[in-house]
Design a protein around this motif. Sequence first.
Motif, mmCIF file in Angstrom:
data_model
loop_
_atom_site.group_PDB
_atom_site.id
_atom_site.type_symbol
_atom_site.label_atom_id
_atom_site.label_comp_id
_atom_site.label_asym_id
_atom_site.label_seq_id
_atom_site.Cartn_x
_atom_site.Cartn_y
_atom_site.Cartn_z
ATOM 1 N N ILE A 62 148.479 -3.149 -36.333
ATOM 2 C CA ILE A 62 147.945 -4.115 -35.364
ATOM 3 C C ILE A 62 147.755 -3.470 -33.989
ATOM 4 C CG2 ILE A 62 148.399 -6.307 -34.164
ATOM 5 C CD1 ILE A 62 147.879 -6.913 -36.965
ATOM 6 N N GLY A 63 148.683 -2.590 -33.614
ATOM 7 C CA GLY A 63 148.573 -1.947 -32.296
ATOM 8 C C GLY A 63 147.274 -1.153 -32.183
ATOM 9 N N ALA A 64 146.978 -0.382 -33.224
ATOM 10 C CA ALA A 64 145.744 0.426 -33.198
ATOM 11 C C ALA A 64 144.511 -0.464 -33.197
ATOM 12 C CB ALA A 64 145.722 1.375 -34.401
ATOM 13 N N ARG A 73 147.198 -2.839 -26.187
ATOM 14 C CA ARG A 73 148.026 -3.642 -27.088
ATOM 15 C C ARG A 73 148.315 -4.998 -26.456
ATOM 16 N NH1 ARG A 73 151.428 -0.089 -30.934
ATOM 17 N NH2 ARG A 73 149.993 1.662 -31.078
ATOM 18 N N ARG A 74 148.560 -5.955 -27.280
ATOM 19 C CA ARG A 74 148.762 -7.317 -26.778
ATOM 20 C C ARG A 74 150.120 -7.498 -26.100
ATOM 21 N NH1 ARG A 74 148.439 -10.390 -32.315
ATOM 22 N NH2 ARG A 74 146.835 -8.827 -32.565
ATOM 23 N N GLY A 75 150.167 -8.459 -25.179
ATOM 24 C CA GLY A 75 151.454 -8.816 -24.596
ATOM 25 C C GLY A 75 151.854 -10.208 -25.030
ATOM 26 N N ASP A 76 151.081 -10.809 -25.915
ATOM 27 C CA ASP A 76 151.318 -12.188 -26.333
ATOM 28 C C ASP A 76 151.469 -12.217 -27.847
ATOM 29 O OD1 ASP A 76 151.001 -14.892 -27.120
ATOM 30 O OD2 ASP A 76 149.719 -15.333 -25.400
ATOM 31 N N LEU A 274 142.027 -10.899 -33.926
ATOM 32 C CA LEU A 274 141.243 -9.688 -33.660
ATOM 33 C C LEU A 274 139.748 -9.986 -33.490
ATOM 34 C CD1 LEU A 274 143.154 -7.454 -36.219
ATOM 35 C CD2 LEU A 274 143.207 -7.170 -33.734
ATOM 36 N N ALA A 275 139.420 -11.266 -33.352
ATOM 37 C CA ALA A 275 138.005 -11.647 -33.208
ATOM 38 C C ALA A 275 137.540 -11.440 -31.765
ATOM 39 C CB ALA A 275 137.833 -13.111 -33.594
ATOM 40 N N ASP A 276 136.225 -11.430 -31.570
ATOM 41 C CA ASP A 276 135.690 -11.431 -30.202
ATOM 42 C C ASP A 276 135.901 -12.807 -29.564
ATOM 43 O OD1 ASP A 276 134.568 -8.745 -30.059
ATOM 44 O OD2 ASP A 276 133.170 -9.432 -31.596
ATOM 45 N N LEU A 361 159.646 -15.490 -30.726
ATOM 46 C CA LEU A 361 158.996 -14.374 -31.412
ATOM 47 C C LEU A 361 158.960 -13.177 -30.475
ATOM 48 C CD1 LEU A 361 155.994 -16.321 -32.878
ATOM 49 C CD2 LEU A 361 157.604 -15.008 -34.233
ATOM 50 N N PHE A 362 159.272 -12.026 -30.975
ATOM 51 C CA PHE A 362 159.232 -10.832 -30.154
ATOM 52 C C PHE A 362 158.294 -9.804 -30.747
ATOM 53 C CE2 PHE A 362 163.191 -12.781 -29.092
ATOM 54 C CZ PHE A 362 163.344 -12.521 -27.742
ATOM 55 N N LEU A 363 157.551 -9.153 -29.888
ATOM 56 C CA LEU A 363 156.822 -7.979 -30.347
ATOM 57 C C LEU A 363 157.830 -6.857 -30.538
ATOM 58 C CD1 LEU A 363 153.750 -7.768 -27.991
ATOM 59 C CD2 LEU A 363 153.731 -8.157 -30.432
ATOM 60 N N GLU A 364 157.586 -6.015 -31.499
ATOM 61 C CA GLU A 364 158.455 -4.852 -31.673
ATOM 62 C C GLU A 364 158.513 -4.090 -30.358
ATOM 63 O OE1 GLU A 364 159.797 -2.206 -35.074
ATOM 64 O OE2 GLU A 364 160.233 -4.160 -34.255
ATOM 65 N N GLY A 365 159.691 -4.003 -29.779
ATOM 66 C CA GLY A 365 159.824 -3.276 -28.512
ATOM 67 C C GLY A 365 159.291 -4.066 -27.324
ATOM 68 N N GLY A 366 158.767 -5.253 -27.547
ATOM 69 C CA GLY A 366 158.191 -6.029 -26.454
ATOM 70 C C GLY A 366 159.143 -7.114 -25.999
ATOM 71 N N ASN A 367 158.672 -7.984 -25.175
ATOM 72 C CA ASN A 367 159.575 -8.995 -24.632
ATOM 73 C C ASN A 367 159.025 -10.406 -24.747
ATOM 74 O OD1 ASN A 367 157.590 -8.922 -22.834
ATOM 75 N ND2 ASN A 367 158.805 -8.442 -21.033
ATOM 76 N N LYS A 368 158.135 -10.669 -25.688
ATOM 77 C CA LYS A 368 157.624 -12.043 -25.805
ATOM 78 C C LYS A 368 157.975 -12.661 -27.112
ATOM 79 C CE LYS A 368 154.191 -13.894 -23.029
ATOM 80 N NZ LYS A 368 152.896 -14.242 -22.741
#
Length: 368
Positions: A62-64, A73-76, A274-276, A361-368
């Motif tokens: 997903i990151g790529a 990469r997303r923050g949400d 991942l849509a526009d 919910l948290f992103l891997e290594g993230g804070n959300k």
Amino acid sequence: MNKGPDDLQSEVQQANLCAGCGMCVGLCPYIKEMDEKVAIVERCGRSDGRCYRFCPRTSTDIGALDEMVFGARRGDAVLGSYRTLTAAKAANAATHSAGQYGGVVSALIIHALKKGVVEAALLTRYSERKQVLPRPTVARNRKEVLACSGSKYTAAPTLSALQDILKTGEKLAVVGRPCQVTAIRKMQLYDDRPELKNIKLVIGLFCLWALDYRRYAAHLSGQVNVSRIRKIDIPKNDDFIVYTNGGEARVPINKIKEFIRPSCQVCFDVTAELADISIGSTEWQDDWNTVLVRSEAGEKLFADALKAKAVTTKKFPGEREAILREAVGAKKRRVLKELSRRGSESAPLLYLKLDDSQRALFLEGGNK
Ligand SMILES: Cc1cc2nc3c(=O)[nH]c(=O)nc-3n(C[C@H](O)[C@H](O)[C@H](O)COP(=O)(O)OP(=O)(O)OC[C@H]3O[C@@H](n4cnc5c(N)ncnc54)[C@H](O)[C@@H]3O)c2cc1C
């Protein structure tokens, strides 16, 4: 590690995780689809295959993909990357009334065709042969777009037609469910064929689940004259209502939910992240849509459609955003639980985590 069709068969098809997106069908003459069931009919012997790599149910970076589509990469972790969240509807009365809700998907495609942003759109409409069965359709004008309006609640392997339409060299828009959007983005990430640059716009539909066509169609045929369906709706997540030219039939939503594809139970993407541009219902006004404008291309098209008065917008109320986030977050939590119950090491688990209270919910290594 390279993987191919044998792995696709064991990890996805035999595991009952096929999303029915249609991507692999269009790539390989040995993969066939009938009434939304996808099967490998002959072994090709390859150990590395695009069928496996582009599948939305195989490991997904997903990151790529975020970086490719959005430049970061997303923050949400709940809604993914987006620029604006609004309510919108088609301004043209005929487009609006043909649409499932606000008709924004159809309005944007019609606008993109009119302005030459795209020359063709890969859409989905009911087949002439079997009315409940959706088939891929290429629309090149307003009439053809409106013939595809309205949601068909089964998987619709629309992407099975993608490779052929790409060969025409036309600038293309694609409308699809979240799994279909993921498959397109994986293809764009891993494939460098020049014709892929012709995909100018990917519009994603919000989707909590799609139905297994065979079981659903069999049930429906006992309830209504399925050869005459006009529209299907699920107002307030209550009854599943099938409107036909000769009246309407109501099926309790819990009965319909028995036909959900098993693959949807492990899908954490409700809003086509991942849509526009991603478009769904508002859940509070039937003739409006929720619109998440995500990418630069999406922002440009939406702003232009607004300026040309193809769509009308209004503010998305804060309390409704909270409800949307809760619904999407709840689905992700259900998926995470299901995946850990299965002991799965699949991509969403690597990417999203629950906190100890099982709430955030948290992103891997993230804070959300
Ligand atoms: C299986 C499914 C489940 C959905 N679940 C939800 C949900 O849980 N919550 C929510 O808010 N919204 C959901 N939606 C989206 C919603 O039903 C509308 O499609 C969306 O709000 C756009 O509305 P509109 O009025 O702009 O669409 P329209 O202008 O009527 O355009 C609809 C477009 O959807 C395409 N389409 C129809 N059926 C399919 C299909 N099966 N696969 C791919 N493309 C298709 C058509 O080609 C058409 O272009 C779902 C849609 C589908 C297809």
